[in-house]
Scaffold this motif. Sequence first.
Motif, PDB file in Angstrom:
ATOM      1  N   MET A  42       0.853  -1.170   0.000  1.00 36.80           N
ATOM      2  CA  MET A  42       0.000   0.000   0.000  1.00 36.80           C
ATOM      3  C   MET A  42       0.900   1.235   0.000  1.00 36.80           C
ATOM      4  N   PRO A  43       0.768   2.135  -0.962  1.00 32.44           N
ATOM      5  CA  PRO A  43       1.598   3.348  -0.969  1.00 32.44           C
ATOM      6  C   PRO A  43       1.242   4.231   0.223  1.00 32.44           C
ATOM      7  N   LYS A  44       2.263   4.824   0.793  1.00 32.25           N
ATOM      8  CA  LYS A  44       2.041   5.658   1.975  1.00 32.25           C
ATOM      9  C   LYS A  44       2.556   7.066   1.723  1.00 32.25           C
ATOM     10  N   PRO A  45       1.862   8.067   2.251  1.00 35.73           N
ATOM     11  CA  PRO A  45       2.364   9.427   2.117  1.00 35.73           C
ATOM     12  C   PRO A  45       3.656   9.582   2.907  1.00 35.73           C
ATOM     13  N   GLY A  46       4.532  10.430   2.418  1.00 32.56           N
ATOM     14  CA  GLY A  46       5.797  10.668   3.112  1.00 32.56           C
ATOM     15  C   GLY A  46       5.695  11.863   4.038  1.00 32.56           C
ATOM     16  N   PRO A  47       6.571  11.923   5.014  1.00 30.41           N
ATOM     17  CA  PRO A  47       6.570  13.050   5.948  1.00 30.41           C
ATOM     18  C   PRO A  47       7.217  14.276   5.315  1.00 30.41           C
ATOM     19  N   GLU A  48       7.040  15.395   5.960  1.00 32.94           N
ATOM     20  CA  GLU A  48       7.739  16.622   5.589  1.00 32.94           C
ATOM     21  C   GLU A  48       8.658  16.964   6.753  1.00 32.94           C
ATOM     22  N   PRO A  49       9.905  16.438   6.727  1.00 31.37           N
ATOM     23  CA  PRO A  49      10.817  16.674   7.851  1.00 31.37           C
ATOM     24  C   PRO A  49      11.073  18.162   8.074  1.00 31.37           C
ATOM     25  N   ASP A  50      11.194  18.531   9.340  1.00 30.94           N
ATOM     26  CA  ASP A  50      11.590  19.889   9.700  1.00 30.94           C
ATOM     27  C   ASP A  50      12.915  19.784  10.456  1.00 30.94           C
ATOM     28  N   LEU A 109      -7.795   9.228   3.850  1.00 27.87           N
ATOM     29  CA  LEU A 109      -6.612   9.495   3.038  1.00 27.87           C
ATOM     30  C   LEU A 109      -6.713   8.695   1.740  1.00 27.87           C
ATOM     31  N   ARG A 110      -6.791   9.399   0.640  1.00 25.39           N
ATOM     32  CA  ARG A 110      -6.982   8.761  -0.666  1.00 25.39           C
ATOM     33  C   ARG A 110      -5.923   7.697  -0.941  1.00 25.39           C
ATOM     34  N   LEU A 111      -4.658   7.957  -0.592  1.00 29.52           N
ATOM     35  CA  LEU A 111      -3.582   6.993  -0.825  1.00 29.52           C
ATOM     36  C   LEU A 111      -3.794   5.681  -0.080  1.00 29.52           C
TER      37      LEU A 111
END
Length: 150
Positions: A1-9, A74-76
């Motif tokens: 299952m494709p997963k969204p990636g984080p936006e690292p800070d 979440l669509r993904l």
Amino acid sequence: MPKPGPEPDDLTKPFWDACNERRLIIQTCSACDRKQYPPEQTCRQCGSKEHLEWREATGKGRIHGYCVMHDSRLRLLQEGQPFNIAVIELLEDPEIKFFSHLPGSPPDNVPVGAIVESYYEESVSGQLLHEWKIVDAAPAGVEIGTYLAR
């Protein structure tokens, strides 16, 4: 299952960089030896800012509990429904909890108490994400330290 990636800070970048190296690290306060996840600007126990560092974790945990997602917004994630959402506690510090879909485990077939190990999957953004797989059902009467020594 494709997963969204984080936006690292700035705070989470070391964690995600370690994931890209297939390593699990946990923010730790060297002043009071408290581990914390998710990372924070200060230690939740002693308030120190100066003593926060990243330490390697064993990558082993235990399934604390779970639920099954039947209707993700979440669509993904909708394509893979239903799927497990398990709570994983880190063996060296059960206060540290992670979430996992437990890839390879059928929905609603989650052995609570089983030992899991981290591994890494690529997100749609290319960032590696830590995920967990079952490696051993926890036999009754076996001390956690036995699993940490493996």
